[in-house]
Design a protein around this motif. Structure first.
Motif, short mmCIF file in Angstrom:
data_model
loop_
_atom_site.label_atom_id
_atom_site.label_comp_id
_atom_site.label_asym_id
_atom_site.label_seq_id
_atom_site.Cartn_x
_atom_site.Cartn_y
_atom_site.Cartn_z
N LYS A 58 -8.99 17.80 23.36
CA LYS A 58 -9.09 19.30 23.69
C LYS A 58 -8.46 20.16 22.70
CE LYS A 58 -9.09 18.25 28.76
NZ LYS A 58 -10.26 16.73 28.68
N VAL A 59 -8.98 21.15 22.53
CA VAL A 59 -8.66 22.39 21.88
C VAL A 59 -8.75 23.60 22.71
CG1 VAL A 59 -8.97 23.88 19.77
CG2 VAL A 59 -9.47 21.35 19.58
N ALA A 60 -7.44 24.23 22.98
CA ALA A 60 -7.39 25.54 23.67
C ALA A 60 -6.98 26.66 22.71
CB ALA A 60 -6.46 25.18 24.90
N ASN A 61 -7.81 27.65 22.88
CA ASN A 61 -7.63 28.71 21.99
C ASN A 61 -7.32 30.06 22.92
OD1 ASN A 61 -8.40 28.04 19.10
ND2 ASN A 61 -10.12 27.54 20.32
N PHE A 62 -6.34 30.58 22.55
CA PHE A 62 -5.83 31.93 23.45
C PHE A 62 -5.82 33.05 22.54
CE2 PHE A 62 -3.82 27.85 24.99
CZ PHE A 62 -4.13 27.94 26.37
N ILE A 63 -6.40 34.27 23.02
CA ILE A 63 -6.51 35.28 22.44
C ILE A 63 -5.59 36.27 23.35
CG2 ILE A 63 -7.62 37.40 21.56
CD1 ILE A 63 -10.04 35.31 21.61
N PHE A 64 -4.29 36.62 22.96
CA PHE A 64 -3.40 37.49 23.77
C PHE A 64 -3.49 39.04 23.42
CE2 PHE A 64 -1.25 33.21 23.57
CZ PHE A 64 -1.30 32.95 25.01
N ASN A 65 -4.75 39.62 23.08
CA ASN A 65 -4.84 40.67 23.23
C ASN A 65 -5.82 41.22 24.48
OD1 ASN A 65 -3.43 41.27 20.87
ND2 ASN A 65 -5.31 40.84 19.80
N GLU A 66 -5.61 42.26 25.06
CA GLU A 66 -6.43 42.66 26.30
C GLU A 66 -7.88 42.93 25.70
OE1 GLU A 66 -5.04 45.30 29.09
OE2 GLU A 66 -2.81 44.67 28.71
N PRO A 67 -8.97 42.59 26.24
CA PRO A 67 -8.77 41.56 27.46
C PRO A 67 -8.35 40.30 27.01
CG PRO A 67 -11.18 42.01 26.88
CD PRO A 67 -10.39 42.65 25.81
#
Length: 95
Positions: A58-67
């Motif tokens: 698994k590869v999880a990508n998170f973008i921590f800018n709104e949205p």
């Protein structure tokens, strides 16, 4: 998201998982970590604005800018590719 991060770190410790984290050199004093965390530091121009976690296939990508966005991909070849890229950066990073 400090509350969620603290919960995540406690789960890592409880599950006895080890994590390796690449972080920007200028963030040395701003990090939250578990006793199972290892950190290395690299110049900020080598890091993406997207946080990536690799575990198993698994590869999880998170973008921590709104949205905020989280994208989870399950693919063995993609996970291996991201892992190889991470390991290359890990070898060149500073302790």
């Amino acid at each position: 998201l400090p509350i969620e991060l603290n919960i995540f770190l406690k789960r890592i410790e409880k599950a006895k998982l080890n994590e390796k984290v690449l972080i920007r050199e200028d963030f040395r004093k701003k990090i939250l970590k578990s006793k199972n965390s290892k950190f290395k530091y690299i110049p900020k121009n080598y890091l993406s604005p997207v946080t990536t976690m690799i575990y198993g296939d698994k590869v999880a990508n998170f973008i921590f800018n709104e949205p905020y966005y989280a994208i989870l991909t399950t693919n063995k070849d993609l996970a291996k590719s991201f892992s190889n890229h991470f390991n290359l950066l890990w070898k060149t990073a500073k302790r």
